[in-house]
Design a protein around this motif. Sequence first.
Motif, PDB file in Angstrom:
ATOM      1  N   UNK A   8      16.472  17.174   0.254  1.00 20.48           N
ATOM      2  CA  UNK A   8      15.730  18.424   0.078  1.00 20.48           C
ATOM      3  C   UNK A   8      14.475  18.191  -0.760  1.00 20.48           C
ATOM      4  N   UNK A   9      14.607  17.375  -1.804  1.00 20.53           N
ATOM      5  CA  UNK A   9      13.457  17.075  -2.639  1.00 20.53           C
ATOM      6  C   UNK A   9      12.396  16.309  -1.853  1.00 20.53           C
ATOM      7  N   UNK A  10      12.833  15.346  -1.043  1.00 23.78           N
ATOM      8  CA  UNK A  10      11.892  14.572  -0.223  1.00 23.78           C
ATOM      9  C   UNK A  10      11.135  15.500   0.726  1.00 23.78           C
ATOM     10  N   UNK A  11      11.828  16.475   1.282  1.00 25.15           N
ATOM     11  CA  UNK A  11      11.172  17.425   2.186  1.00 25.15           C
ATOM     12  C   UNK A  11      10.100  18.222   1.452  1.00 25.15           C
ATOM     13  N   UNK A  12      10.447  18.700   0.253  1.00 23.03           N
ATOM     14  CA  UNK A  12       9.478  19.459  -0.546  1.00 23.03           C
ATOM     15  C   UNK A  12       8.305  18.577  -0.950  1.00 23.03           C
ATOM     16  N   UNK A  13       8.616  17.347  -1.400  1.00 25.50           N
ATOM     17  CA  UNK A  13       7.562  16.420  -1.817  1.00 25.50           C
ATOM     18  C   UNK A  13       6.642  16.076  -0.652  1.00 25.50           C
ATOM     19  N   UNK A  14       7.218  15.939   0.547  1.00 25.86           N
ATOM     20  CA  UNK A  14       6.409  15.614   1.725  1.00 25.86           C
ATOM     21  C   UNK A  14       5.426  16.730   2.027  1.00 25.86           C
ATOM     22  N   UNK A  15       5.890  17.965   1.950  1.00 24.72           N
ATOM     23  CA  UNK A  15       4.993  19.095   2.172  1.00 24.72           C
ATOM     24  C   UNK A  15       3.863  19.111   1.149  1.00 24.72           C
ATOM     25  N   UNK A  16       4.205  18.776  -0.096  1.00 21.07           N
ATOM     26  CA  UNK A  16       3.188  18.736  -1.145  1.00 21.07           C
ATOM     27  C   UNK A  16       2.169  17.629  -0.875  1.00 21.07           C
ATOM     28  N   UNK A  45      -2.962   4.728  -8.443  1.00 19.58           N
ATOM     29  CA  UNK A  45      -3.302   5.633  -9.540  1.00 19.58           C
ATOM     30  C   UNK A  45      -2.556   6.945  -9.434  1.00 19.58           C
ATOM     31  N   UNK A  46      -2.448   7.473  -8.194  1.00 20.37           N
ATOM     32  CA  UNK A  46      -1.669   8.695  -7.986  1.00 20.37           C
ATOM     33  C   UNK A  46      -0.240   8.507  -8.496  1.00 20.37           C
ATOM     34  N   UNK A  47       0.369   7.391  -8.057  1.00 21.30           N
ATOM     35  CA  UNK A  47       1.777   7.131  -8.378  1.00 21.30           C
ATOM     36  C   UNK A  47       1.981   6.993  -9.886  1.00 21.30           C
ATOM     37  N   UNK A  48       1.085   6.258 -10.545  1.00 26.04           N
ATOM     38  CA  UNK A  48       1.198   6.105 -12.003  1.00 26.04           C
ATOM     39  C   UNK A  48       1.156   7.455 -12.699  1.00 26.04           C
ATOM     40  N   UNK A  49       0.304   8.348 -12.212  1.00 29.62           N
ATOM     41  CA  UNK A  49       0.201   9.685 -12.810  1.00 29.62           C
ATOM     42  C   UNK A  49       1.484  10.476 -12.599  1.00 29.62           C
ATOM     43  N   UNK A  56       6.807  13.317 -19.111  1.00 28.43           N
ATOM     44  CA  UNK A  56       6.534  14.471 -19.980  1.00 28.43           C
ATOM     45  C   UNK A  56       7.472  15.631 -19.671  1.00 28.43           C
ATOM     46  N   UNK A  57       7.767  15.824 -18.377  1.00 27.54           N
ATOM     47  CA  UNK A  57       8.672  16.906 -18.000  1.00 27.54           C
ATOM     48  C   UNK A  57      10.091  16.624 -18.477  1.00 27.54           C
ATOM     49  N   UNK A  58      10.539  15.364 -18.343  1.00 32.38           N
ATOM     50  CA  UNK A  58      11.894  14.997 -18.756  1.00 32.38           C
ATOM     51  C   UNK A  58      12.100  15.235 -20.245  1.00 32.38           C
ATOM     52  N   UNK A  59      11.090  14.906 -21.035  1.00 33.68           N
ATOM     53  CA  UNK A  59      11.225  15.061 -22.482  1.00 33.68           C
ATOM     54  C   UNK A  59      10.748  16.424 -22.983  1.00 33.68           C
ATOM     55  N   UNK A  60      10.406  17.308 -22.040  1.00 35.69           N
ATOM     56  CA  UNK A  60      10.079  18.678 -22.419  1.00 35.69           C
ATOM     57  C   UNK A  60       8.683  18.897 -22.929  1.00 35.69           C
ATOM     58  N   UNK A  61       7.861  17.856 -22.971  1.00 38.53           N
ATOM     59  CA  UNK A  61       6.515  18.012 -23.520  1.00 38.53           C
ATOM     60  C   UNK A  61       5.648  18.880 -22.612  1.00 38.53           C
ATOM     61  N   UNK A 127      -3.371  12.911 -13.234  1.00 43.60           N
ATOM     62  CA  UNK A 127      -2.797  13.093 -14.572  1.00 43.60           C
ATOM     63  C   UNK A 127      -3.431  14.287 -15.285  1.00 43.60           C
ATOM     64  N   UNK A 128      -4.658  14.657 -14.905  1.00 45.53           N
ATOM     65  CA  UNK A 128      -5.319  15.812 -15.507  1.00 45.53           C
ATOM     66  C   UNK A 128      -5.122  17.085 -14.691  1.00 45.53           C
ATOM     67  N   UNK A 129      -4.219  17.026 -13.718  1.00 47.31           N
ATOM     68  CA  UNK A 129      -3.969  18.188 -12.867  1.00 47.31           C
ATOM     69  C   UNK A 129      -2.687  18.888 -13.324  1.00 47.31           C
ATOM     70  N   UNK A 130      -2.801  20.069 -13.951  1.00 40.28           N
ATOM     71  CA  UNK A 130      -1.594  20.752 -14.439  1.00 40.28           C
ATOM     72  C   UNK A 130      -0.659  21.176 -13.319  1.00 40.28           C
ATOM     73  N   UNK A 131      -1.169  21.244 -12.085  1.00 46.72           N
ATOM     74  CA  UNK A 131      -0.299  21.609 -10.966  1.00 46.72           C
ATOM     75  C   UNK A 131       0.790  20.563 -10.742  1.00 46.72           C
ATOM     76  N   UNK A 132       0.473  19.288 -11.033  1.00 41.03           N
ATOM     77  CA  UNK A 132       1.482  18.234 -10.881  1.00 41.03           C
ATOM     78  C   UNK A 132       2.571  18.405 -11.934  1.00 41.03           C
ATOM     79  N   UNK A 133       2.163  18.730 -13.162  1.00 44.26           N
ATOM     80  CA  UNK A 133       3.146  19.000 -14.221  1.00 44.26           C
ATOM     81  C   UNK A 133       4.055  20.148 -13.830  1.00 44.26           C
TER      82      UNK A 133
END
Length: 213
Positions: A8-16, A45-49, A56-61, A127-133
């Motif tokens: 399910x996550x792969x499907x959502x990620x693919x659409x994104x 570069x995309x992948x590293x970001x 950051x999401x895992x640690x709640x930042x 990395x500067x795109x808050x939508x990814x966060x």
Amino acid sequence: MDFNNILAFVAVATLLVVSPGPNGFLITKTVPLFGKKAGLLNVFGFVAAFYVHATLAIFGISLILVKSSQAFFIFKMLGAAYLIWIGVKALISAFSGRNNTASQSQPADNKRMSSRSAFFEGFLTNVLNPKVSMFYLAAFPQFISVDDSALNAYALVTAHSVVNFLWFSAMIVMISRVKSVTSSGRFKVWLNSITGLVFIGFGTKLALMKSSQ
């Protein structure tokens, strides 16, 4: 972690990944102007970001960006400024290329892009795109439970990264195969003009985006 959740996550990620956005336009700009290697470095570069945002999401930042309107505003304005800067650079290149083509029939975009520049252009675009966060903050609670380890979260990020790599690698190959068209000076001027306007549009849209708070 349940295998169905991964699918399910792969499907959502693919659409994104396949939806139109800054990443696709960056690849479309980079490959005709600087070649396949630069395009692949954009993708790395995309992948590293992605891993930065996931950590950051895992640690709640990343919650700070959602809960603090001031932090969100600063972060999104940095991202918007970077996207607009890419657009302005593309428009300057288009203007320079147009003048050069008119006077010498040779485009001004033949200079090479360094590996570091190509990687960081892709990295900073994400990395500067808050939508990814926000994507990771919204996705993790949906697809992993509180009992799952951080490794399970990173497994989802890896799945997202693989989808991202496959999609944009295919795009790089397709663009490279029409090199006879994309290598012309007029095409590069046109491409830089369109890319510049699109990135300025993305940056403006990001700057006007409101916090979800």
